[in-house]
Design a protein around this motif. Structure first.
Motif, mmCIF file in Angstrom:
data_model
loop_
_atom_site.group_PDB
_atom_site.id
_atom_site.type_symbol
_atom_site.label_atom_id
_atom_site.label_comp_id
_atom_site.label_asym_id
_atom_site.label_seq_id
_atom_site.Cartn_x
_atom_site.Cartn_y
_atom_site.Cartn_z
ATOM 1 N N ASN A 1 21.446 -61.975 43.101
ATOM 2 C CA ASN A 1 20.057 -62.245 43.440
ATOM 3 C C ASN A 1 19.302 -62.538 42.135
ATOM 4 O O ASN A 1 19.895 -62.484 41.048
ATOM 5 C CB ASN A 1 19.435 -61.083 44.227
ATOM 6 N N HIS A 2 18.024 -62.852 42.248
ATOM 7 C CA HIS A 2 17.235 -63.244 41.069
ATOM 8 C C HIS A 2 17.260 -62.162 39.980
ATOM 9 O O HIS A 2 17.433 -62.467 38.790
ATOM 10 C CB HIS A 2 15.788 -63.558 41.479
ATOM 11 N N GLU A 3 17.108 -60.912 40.381
ATOM 12 C CA GLU A 3 17.091 -59.806 39.410
ATOM 13 C C GLU A 3 18.446 -59.670 38.709
ATOM 14 O O GLU A 3 18.516 -59.417 37.500
ATOM 15 C CB GLU A 3 16.709 -58.499 40.111
ATOM 16 N N GLU A 4 19.524 -59.855 39.445
ATOM 17 C CA GLU A 4 20.860 -59.761 38.850
ATOM 18 C C GLU A 4 21.118 -60.906 37.874
ATOM 19 O O GLU A 4 21.819 -60.721 36.870
ATOM 20 C CB GLU A 4 21.925 -59.740 39.950
ATOM 21 N N VAL A 5 20.567 -62.091 38.139
ATOM 22 C CA VAL A 5 20.691 -63.202 37.186
ATOM 23 C C VAL A 5 19.971 -62.835 35.894
ATOM 24 O O VAL A 5 20.504 -63.029 34.797
ATOM 25 C CB VAL A 5 20.139 -64.520 37.775
ATOM 26 N N LYS A 6 18.788 -62.263 35.992
ATOM 27 C CA LYS A 6 18.053 -61.826 34.802
ATOM 28 C C LYS A 6 18.840 -60.756 34.047
ATOM 29 O O LYS A 6 18.934 -60.801 32.813
ATOM 30 C CB LYS A 6 16.672 -61.305 35.187
ATOM 31 N N ASP A 7 19.440 -59.819 34.780
ATOM 32 C CA ASP A 7 20.273 -58.783 34.153
ATOM 33 C C ASP A 7 21.476 -59.400 33.450
ATOM 34 O O ASP A 7 21.892 -58.943 32.379
ATOM 35 C CB ASP A 7 20.753 -57.768 35.192
ATOM 36 N N TRP A 8 22.068 -60.440 34.069
ATOM 37 C CA TRP A 8 23.219 -61.148 33.485
ATOM 38 C C TRP A 8 22.840 -61.766 32.142
ATOM 39 O O TRP A 8 23.585 -61.680 31.169
ATOM 40 C CB TRP A 8 23.691 -62.210 34.472
ATOM 41 N N ILE A 9 21.669 -62.374 32.100
ATOM 42 C CA ILE A 9 21.188 -62.982 30.855
ATOM 43 C C ILE A 9 20.962 -61.904 29.794
ATOM 44 O O ILE A 9 21.383 -62.062 28.642
ATOM 45 C CB ILE A 9 19.905 -63.805 31.114
ATOM 46 N N GLU A 10 20.350 -60.794 30.179
ATOM 47 C CA GLU A 10 20.129 -59.687 29.234
ATOM 48 C C GLU A 10 21.451 -59.101 28.749
ATOM 49 O O GLU A 10 21.598 -58.789 27.571
ATOM 50 C CB GLU A 10 19.263 -58.610 29.885
ATOM 51 N N TRP A 11 22.416 -58.958 29.660
ATOM 52 C CA TRP A 11 23.738 -58.453 29.283
ATOM 53 C C TRP A 11 24.390 -59.397 28.266
ATOM 54 O O TRP A 11 24.973 -58.960 27.279
ATOM 55 C CB TRP A 11 24.611 -58.324 30.536
ATOM 56 N N ASN A 12 24.268 -60.688 28.494
ATOM 57 C CA ASN A 12 24.858 -61.658 27.587
ATOM 58 C C ASN A 12 24.175 -61.607 26.213
ATOM 59 O O ASN A 12 24.841 -61.690 25.177
ATOM 60 C CB ASN A 12 24.782 -63.059 28.185
ATOM 61 N N MET A 13 22.852 -61.465 26.203
ATOM 62 C CA MET A 13 22.131 -61.361 24.929
ATOM 63 C C MET A 13 22.566 -60.099 24.170
ATOM 64 O O MET A 13 22.737 -60.131 22.949
ATOM 65 C CB MET A 13 20.626 -61.378 25.178
ATOM 66 N N LYS A 14 22.802 -59.006 24.901
ATOM 67 C CA LYS A 14 23.301 -57.769 24.289
ATOM 68 C C LYS A 14 24.692 -57.998 23.683
ATOM 69 O O LYS A 14 25.002 -57.515 22.588
ATOM 70 C CB LYS A 14 23.340 -56.646 25.321
ATOM 71 N N ASN A 15 25.526 -58.755 24.400
ATOM 72 C CA ASN A 15 26.867 -59.060 23.888
ATOM 73 C C ASN A 15 26.787 -59.794 22.553
ATOM 74 O O ASN A 15 27.572 -59.519 21.640
ATOM 75 C CB ASN A 15 27.657 -59.912 24.881
ATOM 76 N N TYR A 16 25.852 -60.739 22.445
ATOM 77 C CA TYR A 16 25.702 -61.478 21.187
ATOM 78 C C TYR A 16 25.276 -60.555 20.057
ATOM 79 O O TYR A 16 25.757 -60.682 18.932
ATOM 80 C CB TYR A 16 24.713 -62.635 21.347
ATOM 81 N N LYS A 17 24.388 -59.626 20.338
ATOM 82 C CA LYS A 17 23.956 -58.672 19.306
ATOM 83 C C LYS A 17 25.089 -57.745 18.908
ATOM 84 O O LYS A 17 25.296 -57.483 17.726
ATOM 85 C CB LYS A 17 22.766 -57.850 19.805
ATOM 86 N N GLN A 18 25.822 -57.259 19.901
ATOM 87 C CA GLN A 18 26.873 -56.272 19.651
ATOM 88 C C GLN A 18 28.174 -56.897 19.148
ATOM 89 O O GLN A 18 28.775 -56.412 18.191
ATOM 90 C CB GLN A 18 27.138 -55.499 20.943
ATOM 91 N N ASP A 19 28.617 -57.966 19.796
ATOM 92 C CA ASP A 19 29.947 -58.536 19.521
ATOM 93 C C ASP A 19 29.920 -59.867 18.786
ATOM 94 O O ASP A 19 30.962 -60.397 18.442
ATOM 95 C CB ASP A 19 30.714 -58.713 20.836
#
Length: 128
Positions: free
Chosen positions: A23-41
């Motif tokens: 859903n829309h909220e999960e897409v936003k969470d997916w983007i945030e998760w991906n941004m976290k991956n870039y910071k971390q990994d």
């Protein structure tokens, strides 16, 4: 990008081999998760854009996944259904594999899917 990414992540057909469509909220969470991956990994998923015309057709990249209790690099992708079986996922995943080995210097990279995702389980010769 949220709207473009929703075209693939919110589509039940495109996400049939994933846990569920988003859903829309999960897409936003997916983007945030991906941004976290870039910071971390220092890597994550990239947009898959057609060279001819610049059309967004999905995402592909390298994320760290917990596989059998071990954090391992995994190539994953989501492609809009109308662009399936045209070689785009294979081309994107191959580029990610080269990047994983040649730039990130990973000794191994994994990719996994469900058993019924036959087209993703085939190797280059078309064999399982």
């Amino acid at each position: 990008m949220d709207n473009e990414l929703s075209k693939v992540l919110s589509d039940p057909e495109s996400m049939q081999y994933y846990h569920h469509s988003f859903n829309h909220e999960e897409v936003k969470d997916w983007i945030e998760w991906n941004m976290k991956n870039y910071k971390q990994d220092k890597h994550g998923l990239w947009a898959v854009i057609l060279k001819d015309g610049g059309t967004f057709i999905g995402d592909c990249g390298i994320t760290i996944q917990n596989i059998d209790g071990e954090r391992l690099p995994e190539i994953g992708f989501h492609i809009i259904k109308e662009y399936w079986n045209k070689g785009y996922a294979t081309e994107a995943a191959s580029a990610c594999k080269e990047y994983a080995f040649n730039i990130l210097n990973y000794p191994k990279i994994l990719s996994y899917t469900t058993l019924n995702n036959i087209s993703c389980r085939k190797n280059r010769d078309g064999n399982l």
